[in-house]
Design a protein around this motif. Sequence first.
Motif, mmCIF file in Angstrom:
data_model
loop_
_atom_site.group_PDB
_atom_site.id
_atom_site.type_symbol
_atom_site.label_atom_id
_atom_site.label_comp_id
_atom_site.label_asym_id
_atom_site.label_seq_id
_atom_site.Cartn_x
_atom_site.Cartn_y
_atom_site.Cartn_z
ATOM 1 N N LEU A 17 -4.104 -33.198 -81.544
ATOM 2 C CA LEU A 17 -4.501 -31.819 -81.305
ATOM 3 C C LEU A 17 -3.956 -30.840 -82.349
ATOM 4 O O LEU A 17 -4.683 -29.952 -82.793
ATOM 5 C CB LEU A 17 -4.079 -31.386 -79.898
ATOM 6 C CG LEU A 17 -4.993 -31.873 -78.774
ATOM 7 C CD1 LEU A 17 -4.424 -31.452 -77.429
ATOM 8 C CD2 LEU A 17 -6.405 -31.334 -78.949
ATOM 9 N N PRO A 18 -2.683 -30.934 -82.785
ATOM 10 C CA PRO A 18 -2.216 -29.998 -83.797
ATOM 11 C C PRO A 18 -3.033 -30.042 -85.080
ATOM 12 O O PRO A 18 -3.352 -29.005 -85.646
ATOM 13 C CB PRO A 18 -0.760 -30.449 -84.048
ATOM 14 C CG PRO A 18 -0.359 -31.130 -82.783
ATOM 15 C CD PRO A 18 -1.619 -31.808 -82.315
ATOM 16 N N THR A 19 -3.382 -31.220 -85.540
ATOM 17 C CA THR A 19 -4.179 -31.315 -86.753
ATOM 18 C C THR A 19 -5.619 -30.920 -86.499
ATOM 19 O O THR A 19 -6.312 -30.444 -87.387
ATOM 20 C CB THR A 19 -4.132 -32.736 -87.309
ATOM 21 O OG1 THR A 19 -4.442 -33.652 -86.277
ATOM 22 C CG2 THR A 19 -2.752 -33.057 -87.863
ATOM 23 N N LEU A 20 -6.105 -31.123 -85.263
ATOM 24 C CA LEU A 20 -7.450 -30.682 -84.918
ATOM 25 C C LEU A 20 -7.580 -29.178 -85.104
ATOM 26 O O LEU A 20 -8.564 -28.670 -85.660
ATOM 27 C CB LEU A 20 -7.753 -31.045 -83.465
ATOM 28 C CG LEU A 20 -8.588 -32.284 -83.208
ATOM 29 C CD1 LEU A 20 -8.568 -32.633 -81.733
ATOM 30 C CD2 LEU A 20 -9.998 -32.068 -83.679
ATOM 31 N N ALA A 21 -6.555 -28.439 -84.625
ATOM 32 C CA ALA A 21 -6.612 -26.987 -84.699
ATOM 33 C C ALA A 21 -6.491 -26.504 -86.131
ATOM 34 O O ALA A 21 -7.049 -25.475 -86.499
ATOM 35 C CB ALA A 21 -5.488 -26.392 -83.845
ATOM 36 N N ALA A 22 -5.777 -27.279 -86.956
ATOM 37 C CA ALA A 22 -5.502 -26.821 -88.312
ATOM 38 C C ALA A 22 -6.588 -27.189 -89.299
ATOM 39 O O ALA A 22 -6.707 -26.573 -90.339
ATOM 40 C CB ALA A 22 -4.171 -27.408 -88.786
ATOM 41 N N ALA A 23 -7.363 -28.199 -89.005
ATOM 42 C CA ALA A 23 -8.331 -28.680 -90.000
ATOM 43 C C ALA A 23 -9.651 -29.024 -89.343
ATOM 44 O O ALA A 23 -9.734 -29.892 -88.506
ATOM 45 C CB ALA A 23 -7.775 -29.899 -90.705
ATOM 46 N N ILE A 27 -13.141 -32.477 -87.021
ATOM 47 C CA ILE A 27 -14.269 -32.330 -86.096
ATOM 48 C C ILE A 27 -15.600 -32.455 -86.820
ATOM 49 O O ILE A 27 -16.534 -33.082 -86.323
ATOM 50 C CB ILE A 27 -14.192 -30.972 -85.370
ATOM 51 C CG1 ILE A 27 -12.911 -30.894 -84.536
ATOM 52 C CG2 ILE A 27 -15.421 -30.751 -84.500
ATOM 53 C CD1 ILE A 27 -12.695 -29.557 -83.881
ATOM 54 N N GLU A 28 -15.699 -31.905 -88.017
ATOM 55 C CA GLU A 28 -16.983 -31.857 -88.722
ATOM 56 C C GLU A 28 -17.573 -33.238 -88.961
ATOM 57 O O GLU A 28 -18.787 -33.421 -88.901
ATOM 58 C CB GLU A 28 -16.803 -31.139 -90.065
ATOM 59 C CG GLU A 28 -16.584 -29.646 -89.921
ATOM 60 C CD GLU A 28 -16.254 -29.007 -91.248
ATOM 61 O OE1 GLU A 28 -16.385 -27.779 -91.361
ATOM 62 O OE2 GLU A 28 -15.866 -29.750 -92.182
ATOM 63 N N ASP A 29 -16.735 -34.182 -89.224
ATOM 64 C CA ASP A 29 -17.217 -35.532 -89.524
ATOM 65 C C ASP A 29 -17.123 -36.470 -88.326
ATOM 66 O O ASP A 29 -17.230 -37.693 -88.483
ATOM 67 C CB ASP A 29 -16.426 -36.124 -90.690
ATOM 68 C CG ASP A 29 -16.694 -35.384 -91.991
ATOM 69 O OD1 ASP A 29 -17.819 -34.883 -92.155
ATOM 70 O OD2 ASP A 29 -15.776 -35.303 -92.824
ATOM 71 N N SER A 30 -16.927 -35.925 -87.138
ATOM 72 C CA SER A 30 -16.824 -36.772 -85.949
ATOM 73 C C SER A 30 -18.192 -37.288 -85.525
ATOM 74 O O SER A 30 -19.227 -36.657 -85.780
ATOM 75 C CB SER A 30 -16.208 -35.994 -84.784
ATOM 76 O OG SER A 30 -14.862 -35.690 -85.032
ATOM 77 N N LEU A 61 -19.545 -47.283 -75.836
ATOM 78 C CA LEU A 61 -19.337 -45.904 -76.258
ATOM 79 C C LEU A 61 -18.279 -45.898 -77.353
ATOM 80 O O LEU A 61 -17.179 -46.434 -77.155
ATOM 81 C CB LEU A 61 -18.883 -45.052 -75.072
ATOM 82 C CG LEU A 61 -18.729 -43.550 -75.321
ATOM 83 C CD1 LEU A 61 -20.091 -42.911 -75.613
ATOM 84 C CD2 LEU A 61 -18.063 -42.876 -74.125
ATOM 85 N N ALA A 62 -18.601 -45.345 -78.513
ATOM 86 C CA ALA A 62 -17.694 -45.384 -79.654
ATOM 87 C C ALA A 62 -17.547 -43.992 -80.255
ATOM 88 O O ALA A 62 -18.547 -43.337 -80.593
ATOM 89 C CB ALA A 62 -18.200 -46.355 -80.715
ATOM 90 N N TYR A 63 -16.306 -43.538 -80.396
ATOM 91 C CA TYR A 63 -15.999 -42.244 -81.009
ATOM 92 C C TYR A 63 -15.230 -42.465 -82.298
ATOM 93 O O TYR A 63 -14.308 -43.289 -82.361
ATOM 94 C CB TYR A 63 -15.164 -41.377 -80.062
ATOM 95 C CG TYR A 63 -14.609 -40.136 -80.744
ATOM 96 C CD1 TYR A 63 -15.435 -39.055 -81.017
ATOM 97 C CD2 TYR A 63 -13.269 -40.072 -81.131
ATOM 98 C CE1 TYR A 63 -14.941 -37.923 -81.663
ATOM 99 C CE2 TYR A 63 -12.767 -38.953 -81.779
ATOM 100 C CZ TYR A 63 -13.620 -37.882 -82.028
ATOM 101 O OH TYR A 63 -13.137 -36.767 -82.677
ATOM 102 N N SER A 64 -15.588 -41.731 -83.346
ATOM 103 C CA SER A 64 -14.864 -41.778 -84.606
ATOM 104 C C SER A 64 -14.719 -40.359 -85.131
ATOM 105 O O SER A 64 -15.730 -39.650 -85.328
ATOM 106 C CB SER A 64 -15.599 -42.643 -85.636
ATOM 107 O OG SER A 64 -14.893 -42.675 -86.863
ATOM 108 N N SER A 65 -13.484 -39.929 -85.324
ATOM 109 C CA SER A 65 -13.253 -38.584 -85.850
ATOM 110 C C SER A 65 -13.406 -38.580 -87.362
ATOM 111 O O SER A 65 -13.456 -39.632 -88.015
ATOM 112 C CB SER A 65 -11.841 -38.119 -85.483
ATOM 113 O OG SER A 65 -10.877 -38.741 -86.327
ATOM 114 N N GLY A 66 -13.454 -37.389 -87.913
ATOM 115 C CA GLY A 66 -13.304 -37.251 -89.347
ATOM 116 C C GLY A 66 -11.835 -37.286 -89.698
ATOM 117 O O GLY A 66 -10.983 -37.674 -88.875
ATOM 118 N N TYR A 67 -11.506 -36.881 -90.915
ATOM 119 C CA TYR A 67 -10.113 -36.867 -91.362
ATOM 120 C C TYR A 67 -9.632 -35.426 -91.521
ATOM 121 O O TYR A 67 -10.403 -34.525 -91.882
ATOM 122 C CB TYR A 67 -9.974 -37.597 -92.691
ATOM 123 C CG TYR A 67 -10.050 -39.095 -92.564
ATOM 124 C CD1 TYR A 67 -8.928 -39.836 -92.242
ATOM 125 C CD2 TYR A 67 -11.257 -39.755 -92.748
ATOM 126 C CE1 TYR A 67 -8.991 -41.215 -92.112
ATOM 127 C CE2 TYR A 67 -11.337 -41.132 -92.628
ATOM 128 C CZ TYR A 67 -10.193 -41.857 -92.308
ATOM 129 O OH TYR A 67 -10.269 -43.222 -92.174
#
Length: 426
Positions: A17-23, A27-30, A61-67
């Motif tokens: 979550l901390p990196t989610l909020a900062a970058a 999310i964009e590449d999820s 069901l498969a989830y992959s986030s961006g970096y």
Amino acid sequence: MSRKHANTLFLLSALALPTLAAAQGFIEDSSLNLLSRNVYWDHDGHKGAADKREWGQGFQLAYSSGYTRGTVGFGLEAHAYAAFKLDSQRDRADTGLLVPDSDGSSRGEASTAGAALKLRVSGTELKYGELRPYNPVLALADARLIPATATGFLLSSQDIPGIDLEAGHFTAARDFNRTHHDGGFRAAYAGVEGGDVDFIGASHSLRPNLGVTLYASRYEDLWRQYYLNGNYDIELDGGRGLNLDFNLYRSLDQGRALAGDIQVTAWSLAAAYRFGAHKLTLAHQRIHGDQPFDYLGLGGGGFHDSIYLANSSQYADFNGPNERSWRIRYDLDLSTLGVPGLSFMARYIRGSDIDGGTLRAGTPYAYYGDDEKHWERDIEARYVVQAGKAKDLTFHLRQATHRISGQSDVDVDQLRLIVSWPLRIL
């Protein structure tokens, strides 16, 4: 999903979550994808062998986030799988399609979940968690309702131009007919379990149409294995082409040698000629050694795809001691004939000279006889919906007939009907 799995996913999400909020790159590449798969599996035994027949519905069901942004990017992968019994009886269960119950029947429903953390620096990526490695020495199959997974580290890199590097260390696994994650690896034909699995490999494009692949692996207390592949494409006039594919394995016993002495060299050479909608392939395969060419399976008893030899087929692998085999295959792609999405395949393989007479007493491979012969005929039809609301819905029919003169296997007719529908949610 068990409470343990849910807690694991919650913890991993909280850490991210901390990196989610900062970058926003996280999310964009999820992506979030759902695969629905319906499978009917009919295994018709002969000469007193048991019939096995089951029907089930699976969801993946498969989830992959961006970096995250920065020199070092962090990300998360997670999955949840479920399998539901549509038809099965205790006396015809054990196809590997469904998760077995304690009374010998198949469970009505089963689910499992897992996750992996990942980081990336330039073109190098490191993952740890529940993964699905797929390479010539450790390839986990996805031929049933839910795929198998393995727990460990997986490193891949494309930082060197023209070279793909891969290395892995895996300590546990979950077979496609299991829900627990602490199972072991298994020698598919010996039926014994060893320890951890390590591998390193590289693929290099010498030219745009010429590639070489090398892998080395260690299956603790069972074997060391080395793999070489050469693949060459030749474009001819008039939409024709020729492909040459060579595969070579060398296996040697390792550590406590739980499967006994192993000194096996296995190779295959396939030549495929493509002309218009048609492709004709001829292949020859040989096993040099007094043991079969064995490869990695998982603790649930499933046979997987860690064998890239040309004559490994729907039912048999043609990998017996000193076996030699020939294959002829025909493929037809009707897309070029006005029916996009429809294709057919037929192949015939014959193996001979299987010699189990030199196997030592007590070896787990002692079920092979002398001068065994067998053959297999496979027929497949596949149709993929090309457009509309049902786009990418796939119907896949696979039929195999296997007959043997010997004791190491059985006569069988096998039919599989698979209906798959991939859906992109995010």
